[in-house]
Scaffold this active site. Sequence first.
Site, PDB file in Angstrom:
ATOM      1  N   THR A   1       0.819  -1.211   0.000  1.00 49.43           N
ATOM      2  CA  THR A   1       0.000   0.000   0.000  1.00 49.43           C
ATOM      3  C   THR A   1       0.855   1.263   0.000  1.00 49.43           C
ATOM      4  O   THR A   1       0.530   2.250  -0.686  1.00 49.43           O
ATOM      5  CB  THR A   1      -0.938   0.002   1.225  1.00 49.43           C
ATOM      6  OG1 THR A   1      -1.829  -1.110   1.129  1.00 49.43           O
ATOM      7  CG2 THR A   1      -1.744   1.286   1.296  1.00 49.43           C
TER       8      THR A   1
ATOM      9  N   THR B   1      -4.506  -1.546  -4.045  1.00 48.61           N
ATOM     10  CA  THR B   1      -3.117  -2.004  -4.026  1.00 48.61           C
ATOM     11  C   THR B   1      -3.027  -3.471  -4.416  1.00 48.61           C
ATOM     12  O   THR B   1      -2.076  -3.910  -5.065  1.00 48.61           O
ATOM     13  CB  THR B   1      -2.513  -1.812  -2.615  1.00 48.61           C
ATOM     14  OG1 THR B   1      -2.466  -0.419  -2.311  1.00 48.61           O
ATOM     15  CG2 THR B   1      -1.109  -2.401  -2.529  1.00 48.61           C
ATOM     16  N   ASN B   2      -4.092  -4.219  -4.058  1.00 53.71           N
ATOM     17  CA  ASN B   2      -4.051  -5.666  -4.208  1.00 53.71           C
ATOM     18  C   ASN B   2      -4.134  -6.151  -5.645  1.00 53.71           C
ATOM     19  O   ASN B   2      -3.890  -7.338  -5.909  1.00 53.71           O
ATOM     20  CB  ASN B   2      -5.170  -6.299  -3.377  1.00 53.71           C
ATOM     21  CG  ASN B   2      -5.078  -5.912  -1.915  1.00 53.71           C
ATOM     22  OD1 ASN B   2      -4.071  -5.371  -1.475  1.00 53.71           O
ATOM     23  ND2 ASN B   2      -6.138  -6.164  -1.171  1.00 53.71           N
TER      24      ASN B   2
ATOM     25  N   SER C   1      46.727 -11.773  -2.871  1.00 53.21           N
ATOM     26  CA  SER C   1      47.053 -11.934  -1.460  1.00 53.21           C
ATOM     27  C   SER C   1      47.760 -10.698  -0.938  1.00 53.21           C
ATOM     28  O   SER C   1      48.529 -10.055  -1.647  1.00 53.21           O
ATOM     29  CB  SER C   1      47.941 -13.163  -1.252  1.00 53.21           C
ATOM     30  OG  SER C   1      48.382 -13.252   0.090  1.00 53.21           O
ATOM     31  N   SER C   2      47.492 -10.400   0.328  1.00 48.30           N
ATOM     32  CA  SER C   2      48.191  -9.293   0.982  1.00 48.30           C
ATOM     33  C   SER C   2      49.484  -9.759   1.637  1.00 48.30           C
ATOM     34  O   SER C   2      50.258  -8.938   2.127  1.00 48.30           O
ATOM     35  CB  SER C   2      47.279  -8.671   2.049  1.00 48.30           C
ATOM     36  OG  SER C   2      46.949  -9.648   3.033  1.00 48.30           O
TER      37      SER C   2
END
Length: 467
Positions: free
Chosen positions: A103, A143-144, A320-321
């Site tokens: 709604t 709304t429905n 990769s760090s």
Amino acid sequence: MMENYRIDKDFLGEKEIEVNAYYGIQTLRAKENFDITRTSISLFPNFIKSLAKVKKACALTNYELGDLTDQQKDAIVQACNEIIDGKFHDQFIVDPIQGGAGTSTNMNVNEVITNRALEILGYPRSAYDIIHPNNHVNMSQSTNDVYPTAIKLTLHELIYKLKDSLRYLRDAFDEKAIEFKDVLKMGRTQLQDAVPMTLGQEFKTFSVMIDEDIFRLREAQALLKEVNLGATAIGTGINTKPEYQRKVIKHLREVTGVDYQSAGDLIEATQDTGSFVHISGVLKRVAIKVSKVCNDLRLLSSGPRAGLNEINLPKVQPGSSIMPGKVNPVIPEVVNQVAFEVIGADATISIACESGQLQLNVFEPLVAYKLFTSINMMRRSFYTLAKKCVKGITANEEVCMEYILNSVTLVTCLNPILGYEKSSAIAKEALATNKRVYDIILEQQLFTKEQLDELLHPRNMVSNFKG
């Protein structure tokens, strides 16, 4: 300060609305009540446009039935057309997840269309005695029936876009299938050596899997053409004229260019969410299959020194760090994660649809949110997979051939000649002595070298492949 605001009213009271806002009091209440996702329905522009198309069809129908004046109809239709063209989408501010079965969304649309229509006619916003959000823009509607119809319009359009992304991904695999048609490799079952195949056959399989799902989406899409517009509150068509329902479907077809049909039983259609369950299931199917393909790409490219290393994925970023030189299969990984989201969304949609009660399912906002989000994520991830991964894949032909020559399963092709027992004994000896099948057969003088070369030539163990 009051110059910056106008007063809007509903049966609960009054509120100050920003003077330049096209939305009204019910939209603002919803904004205050539902701070859930921290986003708004404007996140889904196709949905906003679909709602405007529904409202346009309704306005044209009400005008045809003599319930709107020329002035009202023209202003409402122009406002709808502007929204369909992408204007005023920032005015759709309600959270996509909301109570009330949609709604708040419906009223957000009603208020924006109303106040833009008033502006077109030269009236100030909130001059609702001229055009009213409920009495005129929402005339003959609930709304429905508006909300689920707009969901179906949106899904119908989004699935076209999803199919486009799948075709793009399918074609990328097809190109690689042709490129790799002469690359021989070992096929595997249960992660164990099986029999030879070509890398082209492997990639063609990915293409065929995707093509099947494009067809499944097309089938599911057809279910969305049945709508309950005109049903109003529960499917009885209350507050509409007898001819309204037939005419509004006709106008909806004209507005959208799609052959939408009225549901055979509007009471059933207003509470039935079966088409949403089905669409979600097909999306899950697509996600699972593409995710499986990504699993294969990650496995085939594993290593490079301590894995299969049969293919190379494009290097798109450091992996990769802490480990220098490491590159990860980040594109297949992100598509896997999208698949997990879609699978989870399917569970959510299933629960939401099952939880409907009596003549309405109030959880359609969650269903719509999950369906729209899943399709958008899938579409973007499929383009990403094709462009940033599949198109740049290369084959390690020497590695693939080495696996074939070292595999004891080459003896499989000798089963019809030597029998299963003898072939098994050769395979067992190869494993025990770390010798190649080829060398054992020559030692036992079971065939001449020329005969063996012909029998064990990998190309003779691969079915014809058209690429």
